[in-house]
Design a protein around this motif. Structure first.
Motif, mmCIF file in Angstrom:
data_model
loop_
_atom_site.group_PDB
_atom_site.id
_atom_site.type_symbol
_atom_site.label_atom_id
_atom_site.label_comp_id
_atom_site.label_asym_id
_atom_site.label_seq_id
_atom_site.Cartn_x
_atom_site.Cartn_y
_atom_site.Cartn_z
ATOM 1 N N UNK A 11 0.793 -1.163 -0.127
ATOM 2 C CA UNK A 11 0.006 0.111 -0.041
ATOM 3 C C UNK A 11 0.673 1.222 0.124
ATOM 4 N N UNK A 12 1.204 1.921 -1.195
ATOM 5 C CA UNK A 12 1.962 2.775 -1.317
ATOM 6 C C UNK A 12 1.527 4.194 -0.581
ATOM 7 N N UNK A 47 5.029 1.771 5.322
ATOM 8 C CA UNK A 47 5.390 0.298 5.185
ATOM 9 C C UNK A 47 5.389 -0.131 3.890
ATOM 10 N N UNK A 48 4.479 0.293 3.184
ATOM 11 C CA UNK A 48 4.351 -0.010 1.697
ATOM 12 C C UNK A 48 5.289 0.549 0.739
ATOM 13 N N UNK A 80 8.927 -1.393 -1.424
ATOM 14 C CA UNK A 80 9.212 -1.437 -2.820
ATOM 15 C C UNK A 80 10.670 -0.863 -2.804
ATOM 16 N N UNK A 81 11.466 -0.273 -1.981
ATOM 17 C CA UNK A 81 12.629 0.233 -1.942
ATOM 18 C C UNK A 81 13.647 -0.609 -2.539
ATOM 19 N N UNK A 82 13.742 -2.144 -2.122
ATOM 20 C CA UNK A 82 14.733 -2.882 -2.668
ATOM 21 C C UNK A 82 14.546 -3.109 -4.020
ATOM 22 N N UNK A 106 4.762 11.074 -0.717
ATOM 23 C CA UNK A 106 6.055 10.184 -0.906
ATOM 24 C C UNK A 106 6.265 10.424 -2.536
ATOM 25 N N UNK A 107 5.213 10.703 -3.471
ATOM 26 C CA UNK A 107 5.755 10.908 -4.831
ATOM 27 C C UNK A 107 6.720 12.108 -4.909
#
Length: 312
Positions: free
Chosen positions: A160-161, A165-166, A170-172, A206-207
């Motif tokens: 969930x972006x 946590x979401x 996706x960072x890796x 975040x964006x």
């Protein structure tokens, strides 16, 4: 320190700065406001003086897919169900990853792409990407940097972006990536009711952080009943481009993926720059008649009917 003493100290410091421009707000000598290194505190803020900003050598933004998707760009494509928004987004992702073209937009060079799909079966994504690969003789022997994350490859819920946590999950996956495609907002950015502006804030923050780190993002979204993107209009505030896909007048389901491309927001380009021009039509698609729109420039393009912005 008492409240009154603290207030007097703050007032005195403010007056000292205002009365003497040579007094720097930056107290620790490296351009950052000093702050205690405590767990949970936000990183320090950095401010630039005018001359420092103007003297900096800042590399101009380049185009990932001219004219509407720049580096450090934020964009959205939206459409009603069944119009072709996922096919559109996959076409963009494939063109960027291969350094190829989609419609009449040509990528300057290959760039890494992370495509996050929130709901489709992996077999469907495979089938659609296979269509692009089948007609791409130039890159048939290469493995483009197109990375696809689908629900079939995830144990448990998709990231969930809208949550930290979401975002961390996706960072890796971001090594070597320049474009992130999020398909779609409703499935992958869930922070409350779509029509509430506050529900978008966490995703927007975040964006903007990702943009400052050099990433571009293409959001895929549904259109509402009125034809605009569904939910709060606040989503569009920080975006460079907003694209609407619309089925043309007289559309029938047996026409397949036929749609018009409308730029609803176009930061940095307009008029002729949005004109997509001519493109060969695959034999498997039906050419639609042009000239059905009175105020938009209409073009038959790759079997799709495409409308660009009028000149301003």
């Amino acid at each position: 320190m008492s409240r009154d003493a603290g207030h007097k100290l703050a007032t005195g410091l403010r007056q000292m700065v205002e009365n003497n421009p040579r007094v720097e707000l930056i107290l620790n000598g490296n351009g950052e406001c000093a702050s205690p290194d405590l767990p949970g505190t936000l990183p320090p803020l950095r401010v630039l003086r005018l001359r420092e900003l103007l003297s900096r050598k800042i590399e101009p933004r380049k185009m990932i897919l001219p004219p509407w998707l720049p580096t450090q760009g934020l964009a959205m494509v939206h459409a009603k169900r069944g119009t072709g928004k996922t096919y559109f987004a996959l076409g963009v992702a494939y063109a960027v990853a291969t350094g190829g073209s989609f419609l009449n937009w040509a990528a300057e060079k290959p760039r890494g792409v992370l495509y996050i799909d929130g709901e489709m079966p992996e077999a469907t994504i495979q089938e659609r990407l296979a269509r692009f690969a089948a007609t791409d003789n130039e890159h048939s022997d290469t493995d483009p940097p197109l990375h696809i994350l689908t629900p079939d490859e995830v144990r448990g819920p998709m990231p969930n972006l809208a949550s930290s946590e979401g975002q961390e999950r996706i960072e890796p996956l971001l090594y070597g990536v320049k474009l992130i495609v999020i398909d779609h907002i409703s499935a992958l950015c869930n922070a409350g009711r779509e029509n509430e502006a506050e529900s978008w804030l966490s995703t927007q923050e975040w964006a903007l952080q990702m943009r400052s780190r050099g990433f571009s993002i293409l959001f895929v979204h549904h259109s509402g009943k009125g034809g605009q993107q569904r939910g709060t209009s606040r989503r569009e505030d920080v975006l460079d481009s907003v694209i609407s896909l619309r089925q043309p007048a007289g559309y029938m389901p047996d026409h397949g993926a036929h749609f018009e491309v409308h730029f609803e927001k176009n930061r940095g380009f307009y008029g002729g720059d949005a004109n997509l021009g001519e493109h060969p039509k695959p034999a498997s698609r039906r050419r639609l008649k042009s000239g059905q729109s009175r105020d938009l420039r209409d073009i038959d393009l790759a079997g799709w009917r495409v409308a660009s912005l009028p000149d301003e």
